[in-house]
Design an enzyme around this catalytic site. Structure first.
Site, PDB file in Angstrom:
ATOM      1  N   SER A   1      72.735  79.526  20.936  1.00  0.00           N
ATOM      2  CA  SER A   1      73.152  79.082  22.272  1.00  0.00           C
ATOM      3  C   SER A   1      73.101  77.567  22.410  1.00  0.00           C
ATOM      4  O   SER A   1      73.952  76.964  23.060  1.00  0.00           O
ATOM      5  CB  SER A   1      72.268  79.727  23.344  1.00  0.00           C
ATOM      6  OG  SER A   1      72.508  81.110  23.420  1.00  0.00           O
ATOM      7  N   CYS A   2      72.087  76.954  21.779  1.00  0.00           N
ATOM      8  CA  CYS A   2      71.958  75.499  21.866  1.00  0.00           C
ATOM      9  C   CYS A   2      73.077  74.799  21.116  1.00  0.00           C
ATOM     10  O   CYS A   2      73.622  73.787  21.576  1.00  0.00           O
ATOM     11  CB  CYS A   2      70.598  75.063  21.314  1.00  0.00           C
ATOM     12  SG  CYS A   2      69.194  75.831  22.149  1.00  0.00           S
ATOM     13  N   SER A   3      73.436  75.311  19.952  1.00  0.00           N
ATOM     14  CA  SER A   3      74.443  74.671  19.105  1.00  0.00           C
ATOM     15  C   SER A   3      75.874  75.014  19.507  1.00  0.00           C
ATOM     16  O   SER A   3      76.784  74.207  19.320  1.00  0.00           O
ATOM     17  CB  SER A   3      74.233  75.084  17.643  1.00  0.00           C
ATOM     18  OG  SER A   3      73.026  74.558  17.138  1.00  0.00           O
TER      19      SER A   3
END
Length: 292
Positions: A171-173
């Site tokens: 989700s962060c990337s």
């Protein structure tokens, strides 16, 4: 001698409990003033209230007699009544004392709560002081790391700090970081002068992530390796069940000269309110940031 030893043991137990968390409340379930004090704390602390340790004296078993604990509270704080509220081992008093402090010295109390990591950062708070490492592009374009104080980092500037649970995570990337990279022009058009991505990772990991994500030179990263800044903002999350230790909550803060103008904190496992797209949709940038 045995009575004295028992009293000393109770004093020690109360002292240990009072220092076991940033905020500890000695209470009784039947006490209306206790309920009022807990309500005041909930309103002041936000999501961080979940970390408050509440010790209900009328729920304790025979191994911890209430009269002896009350005597221990009296010896330590000068009051045997409840509620008795401790901040980092220091008694703040009861419900009336808490309300008086919040009324007469709200800024000082908020600063103490933030420094203790006892409350969640909100609009009007100052970004706390913590030693972090910033990963950014140097003049030659290569990644460099510098040690900074977080409060000094954002002083006199307009911008955004957004926090992610982990570098390289899906989700962060794939969603959170790209939302800011893809909207940098729009953000800068609304007065944003810096964008920092914070993670409770070491600087080496964030250097690798900045390079792999092609973000180096476009925005900078805050390596909050010990989680100190996230803790002081009430945004440190316990991810030990997933084998990840302590991590940052997913959030975005709009900051003007060190003061928080907008705070968006996502619920666990969600990436909704703290993306750049969400900030732009809510129009939280142009009005306040244009004033500087």
């Amino acid at each position: 001698a045995c009575v004295a030893c028992l009293r000393q043991l109770r004093y020690g137990q109360v002292s240990r409990e009072a220092n076991s968390r940033a905020l500890v409340v000695f209470s009784k379930t039947t006490c209306p003033f206790c309920e009022e004090a807990k309500g005041v704390l909930q309103g002041e602390l936000g999501a961080a209230y979940a970390a408050v340790k509440v010790i209900e004296l009328d729920q304790l078993g025979p191994a911890a007699p209430r009269p002896e604990l009350s005597s221990a509270l009296l010896a330590l704080t000068g009051m045997s009544t409840v509620p008795n509220i401790f901040l980092e081992g220091e008694s703040l008093g009861g419900c009336s004392e808490l309300k008086a402090l919040l009324s007469s010295e709200p800024d000082r109390v908020r600063a103490r709560l933030l420094d203790a990591g006892a409350c969640t950062v909100r609009v009007g708070d100052r970004v706390p002081s913590a030693q972090v490492k910033v990963v950014e592009a140097g003049e030659d374009g290569a990644a460099r790391v510098r040690d900074v104080d977080s409060a000094e980092l954002v002083r006199g500037q307009n911008g955004i700090i957004f926090g992610v649970p982990a570098a390289f995570s899906p989700s962060c990337s794939e969603k959170h970081l790209p939302s800011f990279l893809n909207n940098l022009d729009a953000l800068r058009g609304q007065g944003v002068r810096f964008v920092y991505c914070l993670a409770v990772n070491d600087a080496h990991v964030l250097k690798a992530w900045a390079t792999a994500s092609r973000a180096l030179g476009r925005l900078a990263f805050i390596a909050d390796g010990n989680g100190e800044l996230a803790r002081k903002m009430g945004l440190l999350a316990d991810a030990t069940k997933g084998g990840m230790g302590q991590r940052s909550r997913r959030f975005a803060l709009v900051i003007r000269d060190g003061t928080v103008l907008h705070a968006a904190v996502d619920a666990p496992m969600q990436t909704h309110v703290s993306t750049a797209d969400a900030l732009l949709r809510q129009d939280v940038l142009a009005r306040p940031l244009a004033k500087l």
